[in-house]
Design a protein around this motif. Structure first.
Motif, short mmCIF file in Angstrom:
data_model
loop_
_atom_site.label_atom_id
_atom_site.label_comp_id
_atom_site.label_asym_id
_atom_site.label_seq_id
_atom_site.Cartn_x
_atom_site.Cartn_y
_atom_site.Cartn_z
N UNK A 50 -81.84 27.36 -15.60
CA UNK A 50 -81.38 26.93 -16.91
C UNK A 50 -79.86 27.04 -16.98
N UNK A 51 -79.24 26.19 -17.79
CA UNK A 51 -77.80 26.25 -18.00
C UNK A 51 -77.52 26.21 -19.49
N UNK A 52 -76.48 26.91 -19.90
CA UNK A 52 -76.14 26.99 -21.32
C UNK A 52 -74.64 27.14 -21.48
N UNK A 53 -74.16 26.77 -22.65
CA UNK A 53 -72.75 26.96 -22.94
C UNK A 53 -72.43 26.55 -24.35
N UNK A 54 -71.35 27.15 -24.89
CA UNK A 54 -70.86 26.84 -26.22
C UNK A 54 -69.52 26.12 -26.11
N UNK A 55 -69.29 25.16 -26.99
CA UNK A 55 -68.03 24.43 -27.02
C UNK A 55 -67.78 23.79 -25.64
N UNK A 56 -66.64 24.10 -25.00
CA UNK A 56 -66.37 23.48 -23.70
C UNK A 56 -67.39 23.90 -22.65
N UNK A 57 -67.96 25.09 -22.81
CA UNK A 57 -69.04 25.51 -21.92
C UNK A 57 -70.27 24.64 -22.08
N UNK A 58 -70.46 24.07 -23.27
CA UNK A 58 -71.57 23.14 -23.47
C UNK A 58 -71.38 21.86 -22.69
N UNK A 59 -70.12 21.38 -22.63
CA UNK A 59 -69.85 20.24 -21.74
C UNK A 59 -70.17 20.59 -20.29
#
Length: 233
Positions: free
Chosen positions: A112-121
């Protein structure tokens, strides 16, 4: 909650990559930091704490990876073509070095991969470039069009790292097996980009959850989202 500092040498990047790992067993989730963020950011902003129950109950194992944004999209001192090439080395590090490590360590075929803001990109771009390696994608408060970082420059490498451009033409059976969540907030300035990506996926018949919540582009919203998304695994 077990916390381990786990740096490793990347042959793709030619230097050590720093990483914090939370938990000793569970489904592996790679967490990408926000713009120019570091591997300890998710801990500092209590994103890790928000999913502590899942970690302590061995449901998931979080791998908080460092970024190299200062050498990629945010490297204004480099030619845009070199920024993209450096990003592709980072992508290769994740795909060819980190993911195989997690597959062995957690006995899984996909992560699985996750991120917020630029981490979401970062999470979404990696998942869509390597759908055979990713089963779960949790993108929160992200924008997906990287043209703003390119000073008007455009080449093939950029095309294949700009999801709004390559996804309408991309074909892979693994897209239709992936569990995808696109999270945003009513007053998030990245909301239009999230809606655009949702439209692209809808046109391709790719199943996903478009989650729009009250609030803005900020950590409290993402701390509310993340445990809810992990509960879907």
């Amino acid at each position: 909650m077990q916390e381990t500092y786990r740096p490793f040498y990347s042959h793709q990047l030619g230097h050590d990559v720093e990483m914090l790992v939370f938990g000793d067993w569970g489904y592996p989730i790679v967490v990408f930091p926000t713009s120019r963020g570091r591997y300890y950011e998710a801990k500092d902003f209590k994103l890790v704490e928000s999913v502590q129950w899942f970690i302590e109950n061995k449901k998931i194992k979080l791998y908080c990876i460092d970024s190299v944004d200062a050498h990629t999209w945010y490297a204004k001192h480099l030619h845009p073509a070199e920024r993209v090439q450096n990003h592709m080395r980072y992508d290769a590090m994740i795909s060819q070095e980190l993911v195989p490590m997690l597959q062995r360590e957690c006995s899984v075929d996909k992560i699985g991969v996750a991120g917020c803001s630029f981490g979401g990109y970062q999470a979404l771009n990696f998942a869509f470039r390597h759908p055979d390696q990713v089963a779960y994608l949790f993108a929160m408060g992200a924008a997906y069009d990287m043209r703003q970082f390119m000073d008007g420059y455009y080449d093939e490498n950029f095309y294949y790292n700009n999801p709004p451009d390559y996804m309408p033409n991309a074909q892979n059976d693994h897209f239709y097996q992936m569990n995808i969540v696109l999270g945003t907030a009513e007053h998030d300035f990245c909301k239009p980009s999230t809606l655009q990506m949702s439209d692209i996926l809808n046109h391709k018949g790719i199943r996903h959850w478009l989650d729009i919540r009250p609030g803005s582009h900020d950590w409290p919203v993402w701390r509310d989202m993340f445990p809810h998304y992990l509960s879907q695994i």
